[in-house]
Design a protein around this motif. Sequence first.
Motif, mmCIF file in Angstrom:
data_model
loop_
_atom_site.group_PDB
_atom_site.id
_atom_site.type_symbol
_atom_site.label_atom_id
_atom_site.label_comp_id
_atom_site.label_asym_id
_atom_site.label_seq_id
_atom_site.Cartn_x
_atom_site.Cartn_y
_atom_site.Cartn_z
ATOM 1 N N PRO A 119 0.772 -1.237 0.000
ATOM 2 C CA PRO A 119 0.000 0.000 0.000
ATOM 3 C C PRO A 119 0.810 1.298 0.000
ATOM 4 O O PRO A 119 0.218 2.370 -0.055
ATOM 5 N N ALA A 120 2.158 1.228 0.083
ATOM 6 C CA ALA A 120 2.897 2.470 0.328
ATOM 7 C C ALA A 120 4.078 2.688 -0.609
ATOM 8 O O ALA A 120 4.931 3.520 -0.347
ATOM 9 N N GLY A 121 4.188 1.925 -1.701
ATOM 10 C CA GLY A 121 5.199 2.213 -2.712
ATOM 11 C C GLY A 121 6.635 1.973 -2.283
ATOM 12 O O GLY A 121 7.487 2.839 -2.454
ATOM 13 N N SER A 122 6.923 0.755 -1.791
ATOM 14 C CA SER A 122 8.288 0.457 -1.344
ATOM 15 C C SER A 122 9.297 0.418 -2.486
ATOM 16 O O SER A 122 10.506 0.402 -2.240
ATOM 17 N N HIS A 123 8.813 0.412 -3.714
ATOM 18 C CA HIS A 123 9.728 0.362 -4.859
ATOM 19 C C HIS A 123 10.339 1.716 -5.170
ATOM 20 O O HIS A 123 11.394 1.780 -5.808
ATOM 21 N N VAL A 124 9.702 2.770 -4.726
ATOM 22 C CA VAL A 124 10.138 4.118 -5.111
ATOM 23 C C VAL A 124 11.531 4.397 -4.547
ATOM 24 O O VAL A 124 11.785 4.242 -3.351
ATOM 25 N N GLY A 125 12.460 4.766 -5.408
ATOM 26 C CA GLY A 125 13.833 5.032 -5.007
ATOM 27 C C GLY A 125 14.724 3.816 -5.042
ATOM 28 O O GLY A 125 15.948 3.929 -4.892
ATOM 29 N N ASN A 126 14.136 2.634 -5.232
ATOM 30 C CA ASN A 126 14.908 1.384 -5.257
ATOM 31 C C ASN A 126 14.903 0.740 -6.647
ATOM 32 O O ASN A 126 15.333 -0.399 -6.791
ATOM 33 N N GLU A 127 14.421 1.459 -7.632
ATOM 34 C CA GLU A 127 14.198 0.853 -8.938
ATOM 35 C C GLU A 127 15.466 0.263 -9.556
ATOM 36 O O GLU A 127 15.433 -0.866 -10.077
ATOM 37 N N ALA A 128 16.576 0.961 -9.503
ATOM 38 C CA ALA A 128 17.803 0.468 -10.150
ATOM 39 C C ALA A 128 18.293 -0.816 -9.506
ATOM 40 O O ALA A 128 18.659 -1.781 -10.198
ATOM 41 N N ALA A 129 18.294 -0.865 -8.164
ATOM 42 C CA ALA A 129 18.755 -2.070 -7.457
ATOM 43 C C ALA A 129 17.831 -3.248 -7.723
ATOM 44 O O ALA A 129 18.287 -4.388 -7.906
ATOM 45 N N VAL A 130 16.538 -2.994 -7.758
ATOM 46 C CA VAL A 130 15.576 -4.068 -8.002
ATOM 47 C C VAL A 130 15.719 -4.593 -9.424
ATOM 48 O O VAL A 130 15.744 -5.813 -9.657
ATOM 49 N N ARG A 131 15.829 -3.688 -10.372
ATOM 50 C CA ARG A 131 15.962 -4.103 -11.769
ATOM 51 C C ARG A 131 17.225 -4.955 -11.966
ATOM 52 O O ARG A 131 17.209 -5.966 -12.682
ATOM 53 N N ASP A 132 18.317 -4.582 -11.299
ATOM 54 C CA ASP A 132 19.565 -5.344 -11.399
ATOM 55 C C ASP A 132 19.417 -6.720 -10.771
ATOM 56 O O ASP A 132 19.871 -7.728 -11.339
ATOM 57 N N PHE A 133 18.770 -6.800 -9.594
ATOM 58 C CA PHE A 133 18.567 -8.085 -8.928
ATOM 59 C C PHE A 133 17.729 -9.018 -9.800
ATOM 60 O O PHE A 133 18.050 -10.214 -9.948
ATOM 61 N N ILE A 134 16.676 -8.496 -10.391
ATOM 62 C CA ILE A 134 15.817 -9.337 -11.217
ATOM 63 C C ILE A 134 16.562 -9.807 -12.461
ATOM 64 O O ILE A 134 16.457 -10.981 -12.859
ATOM 65 N N ALA A 135 17.341 -8.932 -13.074
ATOM 66 C CA ALA A 135 18.102 -9.328 -14.269
ATOM 67 C C ALA A 135 19.094 -10.441 -13.937
ATOM 68 O O ALA A 135 19.231 -11.418 -14.685
ATOM 69 N N ARG A 136 19.796 -10.308 -12.798
ATOM 70 C CA ARG A 136 20.753 -11.347 -12.399
ATOM 71 C C ARG A 136 20.040 -12.648 -12.053
ATOM 72 O O ARG A 136 20.533 -13.744 -12.358
ATOM 73 N N SER A 137 18.878 -12.551 -11.436
ATOM 74 C CA SER A 137 18.108 -13.747 -11.087
ATOM 75 C C SER A 137 17.595 -14.454 -12.339
ATOM 76 O O SER A 137 17.649 -15.688 -12.434
ATOM 77 N N ARG A 138 17.118 -13.689 -13.296
ATOM 78 C CA ARG A 138 16.634 -14.292 -14.543
ATOM 79 C C ARG A 138 17.778 -14.986 -15.285
ATOM 80 O O ARG A 138 17.579 -16.042 -15.907
ATOM 81 N N ALA A 139 18.985 -14.424 -15.206
ATOM 82 C CA ALA A 139 20.137 -15.051 -15.860
ATOM 83 C C ALA A 139 20.454 -16.407 -15.241
ATOM 84 O O ALA A 139 21.015 -17.287 -15.905
ATOM 85 N N LEU A 140 20.085 -16.595 -13.968
ATOM 86 C CA LEU A 140 20.288 -17.875 -13.276
ATOM 87 C C LEU A 140 19.081 -18.807 -13.426
ATOM 88 O O LEU A 140 19.071 -19.904 -12.873
ATOM 89 N N GLY A 141 18.063 -18.371 -14.152
ATOM 90 C CA GLY A 141 16.899 -19.219 -14.397
ATOM 91 C C GLY A 141 15.759 -19.035 -13.428
ATOM 92 O O GLY A 141 14.820 -19.851 -13.416
ATOM 93 N N PHE A 142 15.792 -17.994 -12.602
ATOM 94 C CA PHE A 142 14.716 -17.736 -11.654
ATOM 95 C C PHE A 142 13.728 -16.714 -12.221
ATOM 96 O O PHE A 142 14.129 -15.759 -12.882
ATOM 97 N N ARG A 143 12.450 -16.887 -11.907
ATOM 98 C CA ARG A 143 11.471 -15.821 -12.045
ATOM 99 C C ARG A 143 11.357 -15.125 -10.698
ATOM 100 O O ARG A 143 11.581 -15.748 -9.653
ATOM 101 N N VAL A 144 10.975 -13.859 -10.703
ATOM 102 C CA VAL A 144 10.892 -13.095 -9.455
ATOM 103 C C VAL A 144 9.490 -12.518 -9.290
ATOM 104 O O VAL A 144 8.918 -11.951 -10.226
ATOM 105 N N ASN A 145 8.945 -12.684 -8.086
ATOM 106 C CA ASN A 145 7.624 -12.179 -7.727
ATOM 107 C C ASN A 145 7.738 -11.063 -6.704
ATOM 108 O O ASN A 145 8.574 -11.130 -5.800
ATOM 109 N N GLY A 146 6.893 -10.065 -6.823
ATOM 110 C CA GLY A 146 6.780 -8.997 -5.841
ATOM 111 C C GLY A 146 5.493 -9.121 -5.053
ATOM 112 O O GLY A 146 5.006 -10.229 -4.822
#
Length: 292
Positions: free
Chosen positions: A81-108
Amino acid sequence: GPKLAFEIYVASGSDPRPYPHQIVDRFTEATGRPLLPPAWTFGPRRRIGRGSQVGGVPETQAMRQQDLAITALDDALHFLPAGSHVGNEAAVRDFIARSRALGFRVNGYYNSLFAKGDSPIRGVVDEGLAAGHFLRGDQGTPVEVFLISGQPLTVYQLDFTSPRAVDWYKALFGWARALGYSGFMYDFGEYVPPSARGASGMTGEELHNLYPVLYDRAVYEAMEASPQRGDWLAFARAGYTGSARYIPMFWSGDPTASFDEAVGLPAMVRAGINLGLSGVPHWGSDIGGFKC
């Protein structure tokens, strides 16, 4: 609710199938066939912190080195309900890209609640207030609900009886898609106050069971209209008759880490069997329990 309505489904003597098969078939024919989830959603899913380390390496890497059959990660990033992604977009995008490279899907994480007062998405909440997108009380002001979702909060609830509010809400899933998420924990849906009123005129009593179905339909429509059509996950906690046609998988809420008959792991097995017999075949539980 204010009134009772029900249907009775009976087996046919001319049908050679066992009667439970007939009943579930007839029931889901009337209420909607269950949605078939993508294959990756059937593997074990790991709740994980984005910075988690094991043996001096990222936990995602350690799991692959140990050949663990994890297909998806859940970082529990709360878009609402409070937008925890705001200000963390670059770190989150990098984590998801690295996870996908290892064969993982990521859920929020999403819900249909919007924090009152200061938050990183206050502008969005103010927009919803100005447009009348939230459930209202007898005086015409938005209904407020207190709950704990990552932190204690007072929140407003989206009014899914308003088509304008639903369209506005569906656009918010773009936050997660832009970061590379494949799905969400789809939480809550059962906190409709009896005193609330929707844009349709329905009272909170009348809306209580319908609310999670409309809530579930919203994510289905949003994701099926996106480039991720047919390849997304929402695992929901709340639902009612008809929800299974919109939600790929359900989960049983937060069981205790025990063998308690009422709220521990044995209760989850019974819940899953009953859910399956109610036309909802795809469900899961926290392995080992959740709360102590």
